[in-house]
Design an enzyme around this catalytic site. Structure first.
Site, PDB file in Angstrom:
ATOM      1  N   GLU A  96      -2.148  12.482  57.248  1.00  0.00           N
ATOM      2  CA  GLU A  96      -1.559  11.367  58.003  1.00  0.00           C
ATOM      3  C   GLU A  96      -1.717  10.059  57.237  1.00  0.00           C
ATOM      4  OE1 GLU A  96      -2.442   9.342  62.337  1.00  0.00           O
ATOM      5  OE2 GLU A  96      -2.532  11.531  62.174  1.00  0.00           O
TER       6      GLU A  96
ATOM      7  N   GLU B 263      -0.540   0.920  62.246  1.00  0.00           N
ATOM      8  CA  GLU B 263      -0.715   0.815  63.698  1.00  0.00           C
ATOM      9  C   GLU B 263      -0.905  -0.655  64.071  1.00  0.00           C
ATOM     10  OE1 GLU B 263      -2.603   4.860  65.439  1.00  0.00           O
ATOM     11  OE2 GLU B 263      -4.009   3.620  64.305  1.00  0.00           O
TER      12      GLU B 263
ATOM     13  N   GLN C 200      -3.699  -2.110  61.616  1.00  0.00           N
ATOM     14  CA  GLN C 200      -4.544  -1.340  60.728  1.00  0.00           C
ATOM     15  C   GLN C 200      -3.707  -0.338  59.944  1.00  0.00           C
ATOM     16  OE1 GLN C 200      -7.403   0.590  63.310  1.00  0.00           O
ATOM     17  NE2 GLN C 200      -6.152   2.407  63.559  1.00  0.00           N
TER      18      GLN C 200
ATOM     19  N   ASN D 100      -4.330   3.465  57.745  1.00  0.00           N
ATOM     20  CA  ASN D 100      -5.308   4.548  57.682  1.00  0.00           C
ATOM     21  C   ASN D 100      -4.745   5.702  56.871  1.00  0.00           C
ATOM     22  OD1 ASN D 100      -7.677   5.985  58.132  1.00  0.00           O
ATOM     23  ND2 ASN D 100      -7.611   5.751  60.354  1.00  0.00           N
TER      24      ASN D 100
ATOM     25  N   ARG E 236     -13.533  11.368  58.506  1.00  0.00           N
ATOM     26  CA  ARG E 236     -13.631  10.495  57.341  1.00  0.00           C
ATOM     27  C   ARG E 236     -12.396   9.593  57.265  1.00  0.00           C
ATOM     28  NH1 ARG E 236     -14.950  15.459  55.699  1.00  0.00           N
ATOM     29  NH2 ARG E 236     -13.038  15.796  54.503  1.00  0.00           N
ATOM     30  N   GLY E 237     -12.061   9.002  58.421  1.00  0.00           N
ATOM     31  CA  GLY E 237     -10.936   8.075  58.419  1.00  0.00           C
ATOM     32  C   GLY E 237     -11.187   6.912  57.477  1.00  0.00           C
ATOM     33  N   ARG E 238     -10.125   6.375  56.959  1.00  0.00           N
ATOM     34  CA  ARG E 238     -10.246   5.301  55.966  1.00  0.00           C
ATOM     35  C   ARG E 238      -9.508   4.056  56.465  1.00  0.00           C
ATOM     36  NH1 ARG E 238     -11.111  10.153  53.225  1.00  0.00           N
ATOM     37  NH2 ARG E 238     -12.163   9.958  51.206  1.00  0.00           N
ATOM     38  N   GLU E 239      -9.973   3.536  57.587  1.00  0.00           N
ATOM     39  CA  GLU E 239      -9.316   2.401  58.204  1.00  0.00           C
ATOM     40  C   GLU E 239      -9.548   1.097  57.449  1.00  0.00           C
ATOM     41  OE1 GLU E 239     -11.523   4.329  59.801  1.00  0.00           O
ATOM     42  OE2 GLU E 239     -10.827   4.882  61.822  1.00  0.00           O
TER      43      GLU E 239
ATOM     44  N   TRP F 209      -8.622   1.103  73.962  1.00  0.00           N
ATOM     45  CA  TRP F 209      -9.228   0.751  72.672  1.00  0.00           C
ATOM     46  C   TRP F 209      -8.453  -0.269  71.846  1.00  0.00           C
ATOM     47  CZ3 TRP F 209      -6.760   1.492  67.971  1.00  0.00           C
ATOM     48  CH2 TRP F 209      -5.626   2.318  67.991  1.00  0.00           C
TER      49      TRP F 209
ATOM     50  N   ARG G 239     -21.303   3.552  58.471  1.00  0.00           N
ATOM     51  CA  ARG G 239     -20.490   4.762  58.542  1.00  0.00           C
ATOM     52  C   ARG G 239     -20.612   5.602  57.271  1.00  0.00           C
ATOM     53  NH1 ARG G 239     -14.072   4.570  60.115  1.00  0.00           N
ATOM     54  NH2 ARG G 239     -13.764   6.805  60.448  1.00  0.00           N
TER      55      ARG G 239
END
Length: 351
Positions: free
Chosen positions: A123, A127, A140, A142, A151-154, A218, A301
């Site tokens: 993905e 957003e 953001q 991601n 391990r999202g990379r925001e 959120w 994190r």
């Protein structure tokens, strides 16, 4: 006071280059982007490449089929997706976000293959996180690869303009070597593939999606401000859609991917795949001025930054251990008294 004119032909070549660089460093962000050549983009009508995803009654198409409005009301949001999956591509659209009070609303423009690879999906996201009238818009980007949702990379940013006033082009370039997010012709984020990333780099064919939905729990200030449906319906407009890449049959997505090498080579030679020095300067200025969270500096994190992170010691001192800017904490302390007065007398909310 009269202006001073320099005849650049009378200056040594080295001095001309230095003056040009100094002028560029003082250009506003939009001017630096305008200095770059405009992208060569061929757009495509909605019915040629896209299908409704959900909320069919809330999808409104223009007569020429070049613009699609996605609506959110108290009953449902809406969305569409590309008819095909793509094994690397340039995904792009001009987008105008809902106006007025839009807290709690997420408008997403992203690529995914989650409906095909449920546990190992890839993905890439834009957003937009809703807004309170008069405040700066936040959004953001991601990246997930091979189901690496833990391990999202925001990265999160402010926009330097009001995206509800007029259309701006948002684009995602995805090749075998790099991923670049753009706003208009300004690159705002670049991810260069490395062996150390392994499966965390997206490698499987993806579709393009656009959605609007209620994320009251959120989206805006961590869920502090909810969607207020007295302002409904909320409309996000998508226009001049573009898909440049290797289309893959949804049934044979993996087998057909091997036939995309020629298209991949062509994609990497396009003008939006080559970041010019001016664009790179504009990207650095954007990130220094408008990025307020980076996973690369979030040591809570990630005790060890992910392998694609390039840690800049001068940049690092601006971030707390949580990856958020240090100055925001000081700013909120200075504003605490003013904020309490606003809440007492019912004025606008804080960011």
């Amino acid at each position: 006071m009269g202006s001073v004119h320099f005849d650049h032909h009378s200056l040594p070549r080295e001095m001309t280059l230095i003056l040009s660089l100094l002028l560029l460093l003082h250009l506003p962000l939009h001017s630096a982007a305008a200095a770059a050549a405009a992208f060569n983009i061929t757009t495509i009508p909605f019915n040629k490449a896209f299908d409704p995803l959900f909320g069919h009654g809330n999808i409104v198409r223009s007569a020429d089929d070049k613009t699609v409005s996605l609506l959110l009301n108290q009953y449902t949001g809406s969305g569409f997706k590309s008819s095909d999956l793509y094994n690397h591509a340039f995904f792009s659209a001009k987008i105008k976000l809902p106006s007025d009070y839009t807290a709690g609303i997420v408008v997403a423009f992203y690529t995914s293959n989650g409906d095909v690879f449920e546990k190992t999906h890839d993905e890439l996201d834009f957003e937009f996180l809703g807004n309170i009238r008069g405040k700066r818009w936040r959004f953001q980007t991601n990246m997930y690869g091979n189901g690496s949702t833990s391990r999202g990379r925001e990265e999160r940013y402010h926009l330097w303009f009001d995206p509800s006033k007029q259309f701006h082009r948002y684009s995602i370039l995805w090749t075998n070597k790099t991923i670049i997010f753009f706003i208009d012709e300004t690159p705002i984020r670049e991810i260069v593939r490395s062996d150390a990333m392994g499966g965390d780099y997206p490698t499987k064919p993806m579709s393009l999606y656009a959605t609007i939905w209620d994320a009251s729990n959120w989206a805006t200030s961590g869920g502090k401000y909810k969607v207020n449906y007295k302002y409904a319906p909320f409309a996000a407009e998508f226009s001049d859609l573009a898909l440049h890449g290797c289309a893959v049959d949804p049934i044979q997505e993996v087998l057909a991917a091997a036939g995309c090498s020629h298209t991949d080579d062509q994609l990497e030679k396009t003008n939006y795949a080559i970041v010019t020095p001016r664009q790179r300067t504009a990207m650095k200025k954007f990130r220094q001025k408008y990025m307020y969270y980076s996973y690369c500096y979030d040591t809570v994190r990630y005790a060890v930054p992910p392998p694609e992170c390039v840690i800049d010691p001068l940049e690092r001192i601006h971030f707390k251990e949580t990856g958020r800017l240090k100055f925001e904490e000081r700013r909120h302390k200075r504003r605490s008294r003013a904020s309490s007065m606003k809440r007492k007398y019912g004025d606008e909310h804080d960011d």
